[in-house]
Design an enzyme around this catalytic site. Structure first.
Site, PDB file in Angstrom:
ATOM      1  CE1 TYR A 147      43.151  52.640  45.437  1.00 27.42           C
ATOM      2  CE2 TYR A 147      43.388  50.259  45.271  1.00 27.42           C
ATOM      3  CZ  TYR A 147      43.928  51.492  45.574  1.00 27.42           C
ATOM      4  OH  TYR A 147      45.229  51.585  46.007  1.00 27.42           O
ATOM      5  CG  ASP A 242      40.982  47.455  37.867  1.00 28.24           C
ATOM      6  OD1 ASP A 242      41.411  46.293  38.038  1.00 28.24           O
ATOM      7  OD2 ASP A 242      41.305  48.421  38.581  1.00 28.24           O
ATOM      8  CE  LYS A 270      43.583  43.243  45.331  1.00 30.38           C
ATOM      9  NZ  LYS A 270      42.877  44.432  44.905  1.00 30.38           N
TER      10      LYS A 270
HETATM   11  C1  LIG Z   1      43.577  45.775  44.490  1.00 29.72           C
HETATM   12  C2  LIG Z   1      43.123  46.481  43.303  1.00 29.72           C
HETATM   13  C3  LIG Z   1      43.988  47.286  42.550  1.00 29.72           C
HETATM   14  C4  LIG Z   1      45.390  47.605  42.988  1.00 29.72           C
HETATM   15  O1  LIG Z   1      46.224  46.488  43.001  1.00 29.72           O
HETATM   16  P1  LIG Z   1      47.553  46.549  43.896  1.00 29.72           P
HETATM   17  O2  LIG Z   1      48.221  45.228  43.603  1.00 29.72           O
HETATM   18  O3  LIG Z   1      47.120  46.726  45.310  1.00 29.72           O
HETATM   19  O4  LIG Z   1      48.355  47.696  43.406  1.00 29.72           O
HETATM   20  C5  LIG Z   1      43.525  47.841  41.370  1.00 29.72           C
HETATM   21  N1  LIG Z   1      42.262  47.624  40.961  1.00 29.72           N
HETATM   22  C6  LIG Z   1      41.405  46.860  41.656  1.00 29.72           C
HETATM   23  C7  LIG Z   1      40.038  46.639  41.124  1.00 29.72           C
HETATM   24  C8  LIG Z   1      41.808  46.279  42.855  1.00 29.72           C
HETATM   25  O5  LIG Z   1      40.923  45.557  43.563  1.00 29.72           O
END
Ligand SMILES: *Cc1c(COP(=O)(O)O)cnc(C)c1O
Length: 431
Positions: A147, A242, A270
């Site tokens: 994701y 990511d 995060k």
């Molecule tokens: C949470 C998450 C996102 C998205 O971040 P948001 O602040 O919710 O838009 C993207 N990549 C990874 C790996 C994530 O865990």
């Protein structure tokens, strides 16, 4: 066990359903994965949260990752308050943005320049645009079960063939928008080699969660990640890690530090904001030079580098400087993981556990869980019963099998012991 009452939560849920789609502002909060009605939270402190009916819980969501210091950490709260008092937003440079950039760079040596945005989604979207702009190519490779936020081109679900053309998961995403997204299975180096053999010169970038957290926790194997590094380098494509979830979490310098691999671009979020809305992407001076205003790849934001978000991030990251913090986090997490494993074994419940540092998932299947398909083999209805049984005992886990549990520095050995004891009862109950 004393039955917890949820009168206020139920009342608020009814009201929320009338005014917010599905009652929530982000889907997984609605408990669709486990059934029942969500609880409404009133406050948090350290490892605990309180619901509106006055029940408290040991929390393993931690706002889905950001709260590595626990809820309402005094230093973070003070920093955000002070920043708000000086002005909530200017749209004019502040020195704190540079200070945060410097601090992030000291933890992530692969980053020479960084751009702050407002969420992980925004950061991965912009990183993809930059990769395309920098290379002059269109194709993006992503992996099943990873994701990267709700970016149109990355909202592509698992297909069957290794190089199947992307199919949008969501209505509202024109198939034209995902035409350039190539989907591959996670942890499959052979599929990666084959894809690069066939169309490697057209690939702008490969985006991957080096430790996947969004299909439950799955560690990218060294061979998989090294293959990605090698193939992207050989084909002049960019490797994009990511690390929105894994950054500052699995280690101070993220999964790239553990894997000893230097990506071309890193996406963060995060923990970076310690609970304030922020995201970022960064890489070498050479690549970041393509970004506006230095270069032609456009990216902007009214609230980007927001003073309160930057203050929350600075306060959080400063407290992570001492590597001893990660040793403590590892010990707490290991004790929780071992405790859960042994309790499920004693009760004869089939589970398989993946853990990297303070993020872990207990899959209700025999495992091993190494990719999206094996994650999907979990018994989600059994997880749902486990979730509710734990909630009844004051333990707040993610309302979905395919998410991580997060341990914070505010958790204590006592919290861990109580959680394992509750799990033992819960396993017995769901047998
Ligand atoms: C949470 C998450 C996102 C998205 O971040 P948001 O602040 O919710 O838009 C993207 N990549 C990874 C790996 C994530 O865990």
């Amino acid at each position: 066990m004393k039955r917890r009452k949820h009168h206020q939560s139920k009342r608020m849920w009814k009201s929320a359903l009338r005014h917010l789609p599905g009652g929530v502002n982000s889907p997984v909060r609605a408990f669709a994965g486990v059934g029942g009605t969500p609880l409404f939270v009133s406050r948090g402190k350290g490892s605990k949260i309180w619901d509106v009916d006055g029940n408290w819980y040991i929390d393993y969501i931690g706002s889905w990752g950001p709260l590595i210091l626990g809820h309402a950490d005094p230093d973070v709260v003070r920093a955000v308050r002070e920043a708000a008092g000086r002005g909530t937003s200017f749209g004019i440079p502040t020195d704190q943005e540079t200070e945060l950039a410097r601090l992030v760079k000291s933890y992530f040596p692969s980053i020479e320049k960084i751009r702050f945005v407002n969420s992980g989604t925004e950061a991965s979207m912009s990183a993809i645009r930059l990769a395309r702009g920098y290379t002059g190519r269109d194709e993006i490779v992503k992996f099943e079960g990873c994701y990267h936020g709700h970016v149109d081109a990355l909202l592509v679900k698992a297909g069957s063939g290794a190089t199947t053309l992307g199919i949008p998961t969501s209505p509202g995403v024109p198939s034209d928008f995902t035409r350039h997204t190539r989907l591959l299975p996670y942890n499959d180096p052979r599929a990666v080699r084959k894809a690069f053999q066939r169309y490697g010169r057209r690939i702008a970038g490969v985006i991957v969660e080096p430790v996947a957290g969004n299909m439950g926790v799955i560690r990218g194997t060294p061979e998989f990640l090294e293959t990605l590094r090698e193939e992207t380098r050989n084909h002049d494509s960019l490797l994009i890690f990511d690390e929105v979830m894994s950054g500052f979490r699995v280690s101070r310098g993220g999964a790239q530090e553990l894997a000893k691999i230097k990506p071309d671009l890193t996406v963060l979020g995060k923990v970076l904001g310690g609970g304030m809305p922020i995201g970022a992407f960064g890489g070498s001076v050479e690549i970041m030079r393509s970004l506006a205003p230095e270069g032609p790849v456009y990216q902007a934001g009214t609230l980007s580098g927001n003073p309160m978000a930057v203050a929350g991030g600075l306060a959080t990251l400063k407290k992570l400087k001492d590597r001893k913090q990660y040793k403590r986090l590892e010990k707490l997490s290991l004790n929780l993981a071992e405790g859960l494993k042994e309790a499920s074994q004693r009760q004869g419940i089939t589970t398989y556990q993946n853990r990297v540092g303070s993020m872990m998932t207990l899959f209700f299947c025999a495992g091993p869980v190494t990719d999206y398909a094996s994650a999907l083999s979990s018994d989600t209805s059994r997880y749902a019963r486990f979730f509710h049984s734990m909630l009844d005992r004051g333990i707040y886990l993610a309302p979905s099998q395919f998410e991580a549990a997060f341990v914070s520095l505010a958790h204590t050995e006592r919290d861990i012991g109580n959680t394992v004891a509750a799990a033992e009862e819960a396993f017995r109950e769901i047998k």
